[in-house]
Design a protein around this motif. Structure first.
Motif, PDB file in Angstrom:
ATOM      1  N   GLN A 355       2.776   0.758  -7.218  1.00  0.00           N
ATOM      2  CA  GLN A 355       3.719   0.403  -6.227  1.00  0.00           C
ATOM      3  C   GLN A 355       3.961  -1.077  -5.964  1.00  0.00           C
ATOM      4  O   GLN A 355       3.374  -1.954  -6.417  1.00  0.00           O
ATOM      5  CB  GLN A 355       2.947   0.562  -4.721  1.00  0.00           C
ATOM      6  N   SER A 356       5.320  -1.347  -5.983  1.00  0.00           N
ATOM      7  CA  SER A 356       6.173  -2.492  -6.012  1.00  0.00           C
ATOM      8  C   SER A 356       5.735  -3.338  -4.616  1.00  0.00           C
ATOM      9  O   SER A 356       5.817  -2.606  -3.573  1.00  0.00           O
ATOM     10  CB  SER A 356       7.325  -2.465  -6.269  1.00  0.00           C
ATOM     11  N   CYS A 357       5.405  -4.427  -4.668  1.00  0.00           N
ATOM     12  CA  CYS A 357       5.112  -5.280  -3.423  1.00  0.00           C
ATOM     13  C   CYS A 357       6.573  -6.094  -3.069  1.00  0.00           C
ATOM     14  O   CYS A 357       6.698  -6.789  -2.123  1.00  0.00           O
ATOM     15  CB  CYS A 357       4.274  -6.537  -3.717  1.00  0.00           C
ATOM     16  N   SER A 360       9.787  -2.758   0.359  1.00  0.00           N
ATOM     17  CA  SER A 360       8.811  -2.314   1.394  1.00  0.00           C
ATOM     18  C   SER A 360       9.239  -0.702   1.403  1.00  0.00           C
ATOM     19  O   SER A 360       8.625  -0.041   1.876  1.00  0.00           O
ATOM     20  CB  SER A 360       9.272  -2.835   2.831  1.00  0.00           C
ATOM     21  N   GLU A 362       9.724   1.389  -0.931  1.00  0.00           N
ATOM     22  CA  GLU A 362       9.160   2.081  -2.084  1.00  0.00           C
ATOM     23  C   GLU A 362       7.708   2.921  -1.616  1.00  0.00           C
ATOM     24  O   GLU A 362       7.341   3.780  -2.231  1.00  0.00           O
ATOM     25  CB  GLU A 362       8.674   1.115  -3.191  1.00  0.00           C
ATOM     26  N   SER A 363       7.376   2.521  -0.373  1.00  0.00           N
ATOM     27  CA  SER A 363       6.043   3.140   0.069  1.00  0.00           C
ATOM     28  C   SER A 363       6.461   4.723   0.240  1.00  0.00           C
ATOM     29  O   SER A 363       5.576   5.543   0.291  1.00  0.00           O
ATOM     30  CB  SER A 363       5.686   2.467   1.397  1.00  0.00           C
ATOM     31  N   TYR A 366       5.460   7.323  -2.209  1.00  0.00           N
ATOM     32  CA  TYR A 366       4.096   7.584  -2.450  1.00  0.00           C
ATOM     33  C   TYR A 366       3.341   8.506  -1.445  1.00  0.00           C
ATOM     34  O   TYR A 366       3.686   8.387  -0.174  1.00  0.00           O
ATOM     35  CB  TYR A 366       3.093   6.054  -2.681  1.00  0.00           C
ATOM     36  N   CYS A 400       1.136  -2.628  -0.683  1.00  0.00           N
ATOM     37  CA  CYS A 400       0.975  -2.438  -2.034  1.00  0.00           C
ATOM     38  C   CYS A 400      -0.338  -2.650  -2.611  1.00  0.00           C
ATOM     39  O   CYS A 400      -0.291  -2.270  -4.005  1.00  0.00           O
ATOM     40  CB  CYS A 400       2.242  -3.229  -2.622  1.00  0.00           C
TER      41      CYS A 400
END
Length: 450
Positions: A355-357, A360, A362-363, A366, A400
């Motif tokens: 997961q990229s930090c 936001s 991108e969560s 998942y 992340c």
């Protein structure tokens, strides 16, 4: 070596795990160590040798139960100089000289005229040698004994060197583990090199199972012991199948196995297996397939190992569980696979992008796989109490750094990579919320290579 004064008892009387000393309330056993080779044998004369090439046969004990020679190591392209149960189809190895360095084709073990006993390759370069033989020891011959002990003997039949003094991962009846001695597990079922666990008769008198700082050789964490600091002296495996720890005066202070297994009817061995469990195995000489287990330590290695460094009973990100056969099983959670598919006790890697930090949103890509009664202790970096499960899920989802959230009794623990000491057991309780990347809006379904 002969142990005398051990009482008889019914075969396989019922015990559970560690035998209580109360079974034998007044036993005091003294040891009489016979240095002489007090059994029949066939001399192996000075100058004798065995090669990995050619028609050479292994050196066998008089009964033919044990053999000393070369066995091919599967997948290694080399040979193990070893002792094995020769009448068994699986040729179970009980000792080896070159476990970390398989001998290439053309290698030879030779008993020189001056008493040196050396393994060398086809160019004469030494791979291994029997050590600790004093100068002028006067080695006259060698012998493979019916106890499974290979001996370099003097003319008076006393032992100048013997394999019983340098065990690898196994003890046999009539063998002992003295202070400072140890067993080291093999790496895997097919790989005989030194592995992740060791069993030590410590100088302080305690008999201890440790994880090792693999691939180095120092120990990391104790996960079982006899708790006999200051009192223990010697672990004895006698020819009646009793396995016990004695004090300095020779009295029995702790039984590992109090169920006798007669050596004339059963093959038997005490082996520290590659999974870290110490087992007393037995097998009828009259036939039967496979080894049975008399006792084993610890009873649940998944729960006993809890170390601050290292993966635990299994590798990093892996999970340990006890099967119906009481053996530990290591498996990767869904969405993960083994880093090395041939190392079933090894580390697991995620089969999805992290997961990229920096984004936001991108969560949203998942989700979670739930596993009940599952945890990776000591991997948490945040703890919240009291919170709801939904709050715990959301908090991990947007973080992340969060690889797993554990929810139990209104407590939420966030875990980071790599995860260690993984276990699945009914005593753990709660559930693990394992975060993985979705595929087309559904949860990750890649093969975890369990």
């Amino acid at each position: 070596m002969q142990i005398i004064g051990v009482p008889s008892a019914p075969l396989f009387q019922t015990t559970a795990g560690m035998a209580s000393l109360a079974i034998f309330p007044a036993i005091v056993v003294f040891f009489h160590i016979l240095i002489t080779i007090a059994q029949s044998y066939t001399n192996i004369s000075l100058g004798s040798s065995i090669s990995t090439n050619g028609p050479d046969s292994p050196w066998k004990s008089p009964s033919g139960e044990f053999a000393f020679g070369f066995l091919a190591v599967p997948g290694a392209g080399g040979y193990l100089l070893s002792i094995w149960f020769d009448k068994l189809p699986d040729k179970t190895v009980v000792w080896s000289a070159n476990r970390d360095s398989p001998a290439p084709p053309g290698s030879k073990i030779q008993l020189f005229d001056d008493g040196r006993f050396e393994l060398s390759d086809k160019r004469g370069r030494r791979i291994w040698a029997a050590g600790g033989i004093p100068s002028g020891a006067g080695v006259a011959y060698a012998a493979m004994l019916d106890t499974g002990n290979f001996v370099l003997a003097r003319n008076d039949s006393t032992a100048a060197w013997q394999t019983f003094d340098s065990p690898t991962d196994t003890l046999l009846p009539a063998q002992a583990l003295n202070r400072g001695d140890s067993l080291i597990s093999r790496f895997s079922g097919e790989n005989y090199s030194r592995g992740r666990f060791t069993f030590i008769m410590q100088d302080d008198g305690n008999l201890v199972l440790y994880t090792r700082n693999f691939p180095l050789y120092d120990v990391v964490s104790a996960y079982w012991s006899t708790q006999t600091v200051g009192t223990g002296s010697r672990l004895v495996f006698n020819e009646s199948g009793y396995i016990y720890l004695t004090g300095r005066d020779g009295a029995v202070i702790f039984f590992l196995a109090s169920n006798p297994v007669p050596a004339d009817r059963f093959y038997q061995r005490l082996t520290l297996q590659y999974d870290g469990v110490l087992r007393h195995y037995f097998r009828p000489k009259s036939g039967g397939s496979g080894w049975s287990v008399n006792v084993y330590f610890p009873s649940n290695i998944c729960l006993r190992i809890l170390q601050s460094t290292g993966g635990g009973a299994c590798g990093f990100n892996s999970l340990c569980s006890i099967g119906g056969d009481r053996n530990p099983n290591c498996a990767c959670p869904e969405g993960y696979s083994l880093v090395n598919p041939s190392d079933k006790l090894g580390d697991c890697k995620p089969d999805f992008a992290p997961q990229s930090c920096n984004n936001s949103k991108e969560s949203e890509l998942y989700g979670f796989v739930e596993m009940v009664d599952t945890d990776w202790p000591l991997s948490d970096y945040a703890h919240f109490d009291p919170v709801s499960e939904e709050w715990c899920r959301q908090e991990c989802l947007v973080d992340c750094f969060c690889a797993v959230a554990i929810y139990r009794e209104s407590n939420c623990w966030k875990k980071k990579f790599p995860l260690s000491n993984g276990r699945i057991d009914a005593t753990v309780g709660g559930k693990a919320l394992i975060k993985i990347r979705k595929i087309n809006g559904t949860r990750e379904t890649m093969n975890p290579h369990r």
